[in-house]
Design a protein around this motif. Structure first.
Motif, PDB file in Angstrom:
ATOM      1  N   LEU A 138       0.805  -1.221   0.000  1.00 49.80           N
ATOM      2  CA  LEU A 138       0.000   0.000   0.000  1.00 49.80           C
ATOM      3  C   LEU A 138       0.840   1.274   0.000  1.00 49.80           C
ATOM      4  CD1 LEU A 138      -2.707  -1.129   2.586  1.00 49.80           C
ATOM      5  CD2 LEU A 138      -3.144  -0.566   0.191  1.00 49.80           C
ATOM      6  N   THR A 139       1.997   1.249   0.666  1.00 45.61           N
ATOM      7  CA  THR A 139       2.783   2.481   0.824  1.00 45.61           C
ATOM      8  C   THR A 139       4.015   2.533  -0.066  1.00 45.61           C
ATOM      9  OG1 THR A 139       4.184   1.624   2.618  1.00 45.61           O
ATOM     10  CG2 THR A 139       2.054   2.575   3.246  1.00 45.61           C
ATOM     11  N   LYS A 140       4.286   1.457  -0.806  1.00 39.82           N
ATOM     12  CA  LYS A 140       5.460   1.401  -1.692  1.00 39.82           C
ATOM     13  C   LYS A 140       6.772   1.467  -0.922  1.00 39.82           C
ATOM     14  CE  LYS A 140       2.272   1.770  -4.838  1.00 39.82           C
ATOM     15  NZ  LYS A 140       1.708   0.537  -5.439  1.00 39.82           N
ATOM     16  N   ALA A 141       6.718   1.164   0.388  1.00 38.94           N
ATOM     17  CA  ALA A 141       7.929   1.163   1.208  1.00 38.94           C
ATOM     18  C   ALA A 141       8.670  -0.159   1.037  1.00 38.94           C
ATOM     19  CB  ALA A 141       7.576   1.373   2.673  1.00 38.94           C
ATOM     20  N   GLU A 142       9.932  -0.186   1.457  1.00 41.48           N
ATOM     21  CA  GLU A 142      10.700  -1.429   1.405  1.00 41.48           C
ATOM     22  C   GLU A 142      10.280  -2.394   2.497  1.00 41.48           C
ATOM     23  OE1 GLU A 142      14.852  -0.637   1.589  1.00 41.48           O
ATOM     24  OE2 GLU A 142      14.884   0.633  -0.204  1.00 41.48           O
ATOM     25  N   SER A 143       9.886  -1.852   3.657  1.00 42.68           N
ATOM     26  CA  SER A 143       9.511  -2.707   4.780  1.00 42.68           C
ATOM     27  C   SER A 143       8.622  -1.914   5.727  1.00 42.68           C
ATOM     28  CB  SER A 143      10.754  -3.222   5.511  1.00 42.68           C
ATOM     29  OG  SER A 143      10.405  -4.212   6.461  1.00 42.68           O
ATOM     30  N   ALA A 144       8.135  -2.586   6.774  1.00 40.74           N
ATOM     31  CA  ALA A 144       7.218  -1.934   7.714  1.00 40.74           C
ATOM     32  C   ALA A 144       7.221  -2.668   9.043  1.00 40.74           C
ATOM     33  CB  ALA A 144       5.802  -1.906   7.140  1.00 40.74           C
ATOM     34  N   GLY A 290      -2.937   4.416  13.258  1.00 37.13           N
ATOM     35  CA  GLY A 290      -3.881   3.515  12.610  1.00 37.13           C
ATOM     36  C   GLY A 290      -5.329   3.893  12.837  1.00 37.13           C
ATOM     37  N   ASP A 291      -5.621   4.622  13.940  1.00 41.04           N
ATOM     38  CA  ASP A 291      -7.013   4.855  14.320  1.00 41.04           C
ATOM     39  C   ASP A 291      -7.489   6.281  14.065  1.00 41.04           C
ATOM     40  OD1 ASP A 291      -5.398   5.979  16.263  1.00 41.04           O
ATOM     41  OD2 ASP A 291      -6.615   5.306  17.952  1.00 41.04           O
ATOM     42  N   LYS A 292      -6.767   7.013  13.219  1.00 45.13           N
ATOM     43  CA  LYS A 292      -7.215   8.362  12.865  1.00 45.13           C
ATOM     44  C   LYS A 292      -7.705   8.345  11.420  1.00 45.13           C
ATOM     45  CE  LYS A 292      -4.413  10.731  16.323  1.00 45.13           C
ATOM     46  NZ  LYS A 292      -3.374  11.760  16.576  1.00 45.13           N
ATOM     47  N   LEU A 293      -7.004   9.028  10.529  1.00 46.36           N
ATOM     48  CA  LEU A 293      -7.488   9.125   9.153  1.00 46.36           C
ATOM     49  C   LEU A 293      -7.439   7.802   8.397  1.00 46.36           C
ATOM     50  CD1 LEU A 293      -6.086  12.609   8.084  1.00 46.36           C
ATOM     51  CD2 LEU A 293      -8.459  11.983   8.574  1.00 46.36           C
ATOM     52  N   MET A 294      -6.728   6.823   8.918  1.00 45.23           N
ATOM     53  CA  MET A 294      -6.749   5.505   8.286  1.00 45.23           C
ATOM     54  C   MET A 294      -8.026   4.753   8.640  1.00 45.23           C
ATOM     55  SD  MET A 294      -3.718   2.643   8.257  1.00 45.23           S
ATOM     56  CE  MET A 294      -4.491   1.404   9.298  1.00 45.23           C
ATOM     57  N   GLY A 295      -8.645   5.124   9.777  1.00 49.96           N
ATOM     58  CA  GLY A 295      -9.925   4.527  10.145  1.00 49.96           C
ATOM     59  C   GLY A 295      -9.860   3.117  10.673  1.00 49.96           C
ATOM     60  N   GLY A 296      -8.724   2.722  11.244  1.00 48.24           N
ATOM     61  CA  GLY A 296      -8.572   1.367  11.761  1.00 48.24           C
ATOM     62  C   GLY A 296      -8.422   1.332  13.267  1.00 48.24           C
ATOM     63  N   PRO A 297      -7.782   0.291  13.805  1.00 46.14           N
ATOM     64  CA  PRO A 297      -7.582   0.162  15.254  1.00 46.14           C
ATOM     65  C   PRO A 297      -6.411   1.022  15.709  1.00 46.14           C
ATOM     66  CG  PRO A 297      -6.527  -1.665  14.157  1.00 46.14           C
ATOM     67  CD  PRO A 297      -7.214  -0.860  13.072  1.00 46.14           C
ATOM     68  N   GLN A 298      -6.290   1.233  17.000  1.00 46.24           N
ATOM     69  CA  GLN A 298      -5.141   1.964  17.521  1.00 46.24           C
ATOM     70  C   GLN A 298      -3.867   1.207  17.175  1.00 46.24           C
ATOM     71  OE1 GLN A 298      -5.023   3.731  21.587  1.00 46.24           O
ATOM     72  NE2 GLN A 298      -3.251   2.400  21.869  1.00 46.24           N
ATOM     73  N   ALA A 299      -2.948   1.903  16.528  1.00 50.32           N
ATOM     74  CA  ALA A 299      -1.675   1.296  16.156  1.00 50.32           C
ATOM     75  C   ALA A 299      -0.723   2.403  15.747  1.00 50.32           C
ATOM     76  CB  ALA A 299      -1.853   0.309  15.004  1.00 50.32           C
ATOM     77  N   GLY A 300       0.564   2.163  15.937  1.00 52.21           N
ATOM     78  CA  GLY A 300       1.599   3.044  15.426  1.00 52.21           C
ATOM     79  C   GLY A 300       2.269   2.338  14.268  1.00 52.21           C
ATOM     80  N   ILE A 301       2.220   2.923  13.095  1.00 49.82           N
ATOM     81  CA  ILE A 301       2.717   2.271  11.886  1.00 49.82           C
ATOM     82  C   ILE A 301       4.012   2.943  11.448  1.00 49.82           C
ATOM     83  CG2 ILE A 301       2.175   1.710   9.486  1.00 49.82           C
ATOM     84  CD1 ILE A 301      -0.787   1.708  10.337  1.00 49.82           C
ATOM     85  N   ILE A 302       5.006   2.122  11.122  1.00 52.60           N
ATOM     86  CA  ILE A 302       6.312   2.611  10.699  1.00 52.60           C
ATOM     87  C   ILE A 302       6.635   1.962   9.358  1.00 52.60           C
ATOM     88  CG2 ILE A 302       8.728   2.923  11.357  1.00 52.60           C
ATOM     89  CD1 ILE A 302       7.806   1.999  14.239  1.00 52.60           C
ATOM     90  N   VAL A 303       6.849   2.773   8.327  1.00 54.77           N
ATOM     91  CA  VAL A 303       7.205   2.242   7.011  1.00 54.77           C
ATOM     92  C   VAL A 303       8.471   2.943   6.528  1.00 54.77           C
ATOM     93  CG1 VAL A 303       4.817   1.694   6.420  1.00 54.77           C
ATOM     94  CG2 VAL A 303       5.744   3.925   5.781  1.00 54.77           C
ATOM     95  N   GLY A 304       9.237   2.260   5.691  1.00 53.34           N
ATOM     96  CA  GLY A 304      10.446   2.886   5.171  1.00 53.34           C
ATOM     97  C   GLY A 304      11.490   1.895   4.714  1.00 53.34           C
ATOM     98  N   LYS A 305      12.753   2.298   4.828  1.00 52.69           N
ATOM     99  CA  LYS A 305      13.871   1.494   4.329  1.00 52.69           C
ATOM    100  C   LYS A 305      14.025   0.207   5.148  1.00 52.69           C
ATOM    101  CE  LYS A 305      15.059   4.697   1.348  1.00 52.69           C
ATOM    102  NZ  LYS A 305      16.169   5.605   1.635  1.00 52.69           N
TER     103      LYS A 305
END
Length: 459
Positions: A138-144, A290-305
């Motif tokens: 979804l984010t085109k990141a290398e990993s998450a 995760g639980d704001k504009l994404m509209g999902g459960p409470q979560a902290g999401i980290i994407v990148g290299k």
């Protein structure tokens, strides 16, 4: 209550609490609270004058227990109708989850589940493997990676890459998030040294460049999702900071805060920066909720290299901050819904709430207003135009046109009583005060049939 003389021997607490009239009380308040309420009621009887009557039936005990519980106990987590006009209401759980999505997740975790088990190899598997795959897609990141909220995401990133070293942050981005938690305090708890650059309203890429020393570990940029600075302003762009970070070999981290996985502009709402934009720009790590504009459960999401995500996953804090199986299952279903762009608006409740039509709002308002005019004959009930806000620090300047029920009365005391009556319904109905009136925003009036049934309790 019966007026019979108080008996010396009171009925068994266990027998009363297990009686039929007490079933809904136990369901709502819990067995322990129900027992406390019966014991408290019997203690009142014992201490009362001889003329005070003992409850003569289980129904009377249930009524007295309910009264005592309302005054002495917290009823716990209860569903409510959010008619406040704040869609992502922090005090009301932020994003509402689609029922079908939630039911699929609950069905999954209601049985033993392959949380950390690989069916192909028959050996231990990766806890976040499926989540990582979806986020990469979804984010085109290398990993998450994921943790339990976005503050935790920022914390573990800082602690992993800047422990005991300097982090450069613009003075205009030293935010305070909900509950009086401030970015400088999170930096300190992460074991980092805050280095402020620029000014409150203007920070250029040169300010970062001039502040870099041998002790600089990170460049941190914070998206202003819960405030705005207007007028004579300037800020370094992502691309400028990416170039600087590569030139100086220093990781660049972006905290998006609210986060969004679709272009909100297509829904008639101002565009919010997307994590996929940032990863394509070359930002090393991006964090969001995760639980704001994404509209999902409470979560902290980290994407990148991938190299940075790998290092982050070896931090001992990762285990302390990890998501449980229920949250992971809900997050998986949420991300799965985003993979089909043609149906995502129907499967993410937040996107439905943001785009409800004026015609729907007016229909809801007509039904609710008519009902309330009959139930609140001493108050003035009108349909009025208003605005909703997204809430939870997301797009603070955005106002969504909406329709509300306005309840007015010349007496503030009476208005307070009406608010209390609405809160005492089952489920409770929550509106907002605006000057000398109560506003019930119709954007949250769903399911409408359930709201109508609830408001009929007022009659």
């Amino acid at each position: 209550m019966s007026q019979q003389r108080k008996s010396k021997t009171l009925d068994s607490v266990d027998r009363i609490v297990r009686s039929e009239p007490m079933i809904p009380i136990v369901d709502r308040w819990g067995f322990g609270n129900a027992v406390d309420a019966i014991r408290a009621t019997q203690e009142i009887v014992r201490k009362a004058e001889q003329s005070f009557a003992q409850p003569s039936s289980n129904e009377e005990y249930a009524a007295l227990a309910t009264s005592w519980l309302n005054s002495n106990r917290n009823s716990g987590y209860r569903p409510v109708f959010n008619l406040t006009g704040t869609i992502l209401h922090t005090n009301l759980g932020r994003a509402v989850l689609n029922a079908e999505l939630l039911n699929r997740a609950i069905e999954t975790v209601g049985k033993p589940v392959t949380l950390e088990y690989d069916l192909n190899s028959g050996k231990r598997g990766e806890r976040e493997g499926v989540i990582r795959e979806r986020l990469v897609r979804l984010t085109k990141a290398e990993s998450a990676a994921v943790v339990n909220n976005n503050a935790a995401a920022v914390l573990i990133v800082l602690n992993t890459f800047a422990l005991g070293r300097d982090v450069l942050v613009s003075r205009g981005e030293l935010i305070e998030i909900g509950g009086s938690f401030r970015l400088p305090e999170i930096l300190t708890r992460a074991g980092c040294n805050l280095v402020e650059v620029g000014t409150t309203n203007r920070t250029r890429v040169a300010d970062y460049a001039n502040a870099i020393t041998d002790e600089t570990a990170l460049l941190l940029k914070v998206h202003p999702s819960n405030y705005s600075i207007q007028g004579f302003t300037e800020s370094a762009s992502e691309k400028q900071l990416v170039e600087l970070s590569r030139e100086r070999s220093i990781p660049f981290v972006l905290d998006l805060g609210s986060g969004a996985l679709v272009d909100l502009q297509k829904l008639g709402i101002p565009r919010e920066p997307l994590p996929q934009d940032s990863t394509e720009n070359g930002v090393d790590l991006v964090t969001f909720s995760g639980d704001k504009l994404m509209g999902g459960p409470q979560a902290g999401i980290i994407v990148g290299k991938a190299e940075y995500i790998k290092r982050l996953n070896t931090n001992p804090l990762k285990r302390a901050l990890r998501l449980d199986k229920v949250s992971l299952a809900i997050l998986d279903e949420t991300l799965k819904a985003y993979e089909d762009g043609t149906t995502v608006q129907n499967n993410i409740q937040l996107l439905k709430d943001l785009t409800v039509s004026t015609k729907q709002l007016e229909h809801r308002a007509r039904l609710v207003a008519e009902l309330l005019r009959n139930a609140l004959s001493n108050a003035k009930v009108e349909v009025t135009e208003t605005h909703s806000v997204i809430g939870s620090g997301a797009q603070p300047d955005t106002r969504l046109s909406s329709i509300a029920i306005s309840i007015t009365h010349e007496s503030e005391r009476v208005l307070g009583e009406i608010e209390k009556r609405l809160r005492s319904l089952s489920p409770p109905v929550l509106g907002r005060r605006s000057k000398s009136r109560i506003l019930l925003d119709m954007r949250g009036a769903q399911p409408l049939d359930e709201l109508v049934d609830t408001l009929q309790q007022l009659e």
